[in-house]
Design an enzyme around this catalytic site. Structure first.
Site, PDB file in Angstrom:
ATOM      1  NE  ARG A 147      -2.732   0.529   3.501  1.00 40.62           N
ATOM      2  CZ  ARG A 147      -2.001   0.850   4.586  1.00 40.62           C
ATOM      3  NH1 ARG A 147      -1.330   1.978   4.628  1.00 40.62           N
ATOM      4  NH2 ARG A 147      -1.936   0.033   5.618  1.00 40.62           N
TER       5      ARG A 147
ATOM      6  CE1 TYR B  70     -17.456   9.916 -15.873  1.00 42.69           C
ATOM      7  CE2 TYR B  70     -16.947  10.120 -13.542  1.00 42.69           C
ATOM      8  CZ  TYR B  70     -17.331   9.348 -14.627  1.00 42.69           C
ATOM      9  OH  TYR B  70     -17.593   8.022 -14.460  1.00 42.69           O
TER      10      TYR B  70
ATOM     11  CG  ASP C   2     -10.538  15.065 -15.214  1.00 39.76           C
ATOM     12  OD1 ASP C   2      -9.911  14.436 -16.097  1.00 39.76           O
ATOM     13  OD2 ASP C   2     -11.461  14.565 -14.548  1.00 39.76           O
TER      14      ASP C   2
ATOM     15  CE  LYS D 106     -13.707   6.847 -18.070  1.00 38.86           C
ATOM     16  NZ  LYS D 106     -14.023   8.123 -17.465  1.00 38.86           N
TER      17      LYS D 106
HETATM   18  C1  LIG Z   1     -14.360   8.572 -16.187  1.00 40.03           C
HETATM   19  C2  LIG Z   1     -13.920   9.875 -15.715  1.00 40.03           C
HETATM   20  C3  LIG Z   1     -13.620  10.098 -14.372  1.00 40.03           C
HETATM   21  C4  LIG Z   1     -13.768   9.013 -13.329  1.00 40.03           C
HETATM   22  O1  LIG Z   1     -12.861   7.969 -13.539  1.00 40.03           O
HETATM   23  P1  LIG Z   1     -13.140   6.413 -13.209  1.00 40.03           P
HETATM   24  O2  LIG Z   1     -11.909   5.745 -13.675  1.00 40.03           O
HETATM   25  O3  LIG Z   1     -14.384   6.008 -13.935  1.00 40.03           O
HETATM   26  O4  LIG Z   1     -13.351   6.317 -11.727  1.00 40.03           O
HETATM   27  C5  LIG Z   1     -13.167  11.356 -14.008  1.00 40.03           C
HETATM   28  N1  LIG Z   1     -13.047  12.354 -14.905  1.00 40.03           N
HETATM   29  C6  LIG Z   1     -13.342  12.181 -16.209  1.00 40.03           C
HETATM   30  C7  LIG Z   1     -13.172  13.306 -17.164  1.00 40.03           C
HETATM   31  C8  LIG Z   1     -13.794  10.946 -16.657  1.00 40.03           C
HETATM   32  O5  LIG Z   1     -14.089  10.777 -17.955  1.00 40.03           O
END
Ligand SMILES: *Cc1c(COP(=O)(O)O)cnc(C)c1O
Length: 383
Positions: free
Chosen positions: A51, A103, A175, A200
């Site tokens: 961890r 998101y 982000d 993604k």
């Molecule tokens: C999918 C997504 C998230 C969240 O991520 P997860 O891997 O699904 O927990 C956060 N920000 C954006 C822009 C996303 O597309």
């Protein structure tokens, strides 16, 4: 070995290579061990407990820090785990300014989880620097921006927002999920932290769930590491390896995905029943010029509006090659209805104000042949 002067695609292709001089292995090793033998009392190999630190995760984190141009990267079990850890950096009564074109899960965790602990958030149109300035209060501690936004692909001016953040002493968080460091490097434009859902584009194959935080300076990196180690949402070593492997082809995948997204966007513009196409690569997109300055391409996400909710629903039922599914960024093209699927947790009134209604479809463009993607959309949107 890769050195500092290599191009990003080279760093990506070589990620994690040559980490074991003893065997000369090209691919890095997976270290599943949860615990590590101490060489002596008070001594450590650098690893004690997984961890707190794991060699495979460390290889990945060092690579990601280099790619984003930060001092420290941390890898999490999901994008939401990364964001949650980031929000734990704040305390009761603190206020965040957040993109409204966001998101849905980020909205949900702020509204329904951190709201309970007294962390406040205001959602503004972060494509407007003035709107961000107007939302600053004495309690404001950070600005969280998604650019391009989700699902309408609004483009925020990262350099201008960095100036606002500096003058009000706000932490500037971007982000960067939609673009990755291959296309946009927010830390170089003035951000303090970059967040990714590596589920993604970084993962890129719809087979892995992971998240990333990258901090520009060491002190913040250490503070975020303290939170990660204290709460434990780390990515397991097998998945760290899979993400390293995925990243090797990131630049190649994006090149193809962006080129196809551009073709599909241009084609959609002349389809009967399609009333608007949202893709920053189109000259009439309001963020086109800004994005050209701060990113090296326009990404592989696009949204479009059709004339009736029936046409949108019919398209989702008819698509054969493209899958009707949430998520994005993978090699397979996916189509979704944000109002119901990805943004269903945003209150209806707010959703409609943003323009996320049941006529809006969001397409994540994969690496299939552009002709086949277009042919599938053509038959799905017809009539
Ligand atoms: C999918 C997504 C998230 C969240 O991520 P997860 O891997 O699904 O927990 C956060 N920000 C954006 C822009 C996303 O597309």
């Amino acid at each position: 070995m890769t050195d500092k002067n290599h191009h990003l695609d080279t760093v990506l292709a070589q990620l994690g290579n040559n980490t074991d001089p003893q065997t000369g292995a090209i691919s890095c090793a997976i270290h599943p061990s949860a615990t590590y033998r101490h060489p002596g009392v008070g001594q450590t190999t650098g690893f004690d407990y997984t961890r707190s630190g794991n060699p495979t995760r460390q290889t990945l984190e060092e690579g990601l820090a280099k790619l984003e141009g930060g001092t420290r990267a941390l890898v999490f079990a999901s994008g939401m785990a990364a964001l949650t850890t980031l929000f734990l950096h704040f305390k009761k009564g603190d206020h965040l300014i957040v993109s409204e074109d966001l998101y849905g899960g980020t909205y949900r965790v702020l509204d329904q989880v951190f709201g309970k602990f007294g962390l406040e958030a205001t959602y503004v149109d972060t494509t407007s620097v003035e709107a961000v300035k107007a939302a600053v209060t004495p309690a404001t501690k950070a600005l969280l921006v998604e650019t391009p936004g989700n699902p309408l692909l609004g483009v925020a001016d990262l350099k201008a927002l960095a100036t606002v953040c500096r003058s009000h002493n706000l932490l500037f968080v971007v982000d960067n999920t939609f673009l990755t460091p291959v296309l946009q490097r927010p830390l170089e434009l003035g951000a303090d932290v970059v967040v990714h859902s590596a589920t993604k584009f970084m993962g890129g194959h719809n087979d892995l769930c992971a998240g990333v935080l990258v901090a520009k300076d060491e002190e913040l990196g250490e503070a975020l590491y303290f939170l990660q180690n204290s709460t434990g949402p780390v990515l397991p070593p097998q998945d760290c390896w899979l993400l390293i492997r995925s990243l090797k082809t990131l630049a190649l995948r994006l090149e193809r995905q962006c080129a196809t997204a551009d073709k599909v966007a241009r084609w959609l513009q002349q389809v009967d029943g399609v009333t608007q196409v949202y893709y920053p690569g189109l000259k009439d997109h309001p963020g086109h010029d800004r994005m050209k300055q701060q990113a090296s391409s326009f990404g592989a996400m696009l949204s479009f509006r059709v004339d009736t909710p029936e046409r949108a629903r019919r398209a989702l039922e008819r698509i054969q090659l493209i899958a009707f599914a949430e998520s994005l960024g993978g090699v397979e093209s996916l189509l979704t209805l944000p109002a119901v699927q990805t943004h269903g947790d945003i209150p209806e009134e707010e959703r409609l104000r943003l323009g996320i209604d049941e006529c809006l479809l969001r397409l994540s463009v994969g690496i299939e042949s552009a002709d086949d993607i277009i042919a599938d959309l053509e038959q799905a949107l017809r009539g």
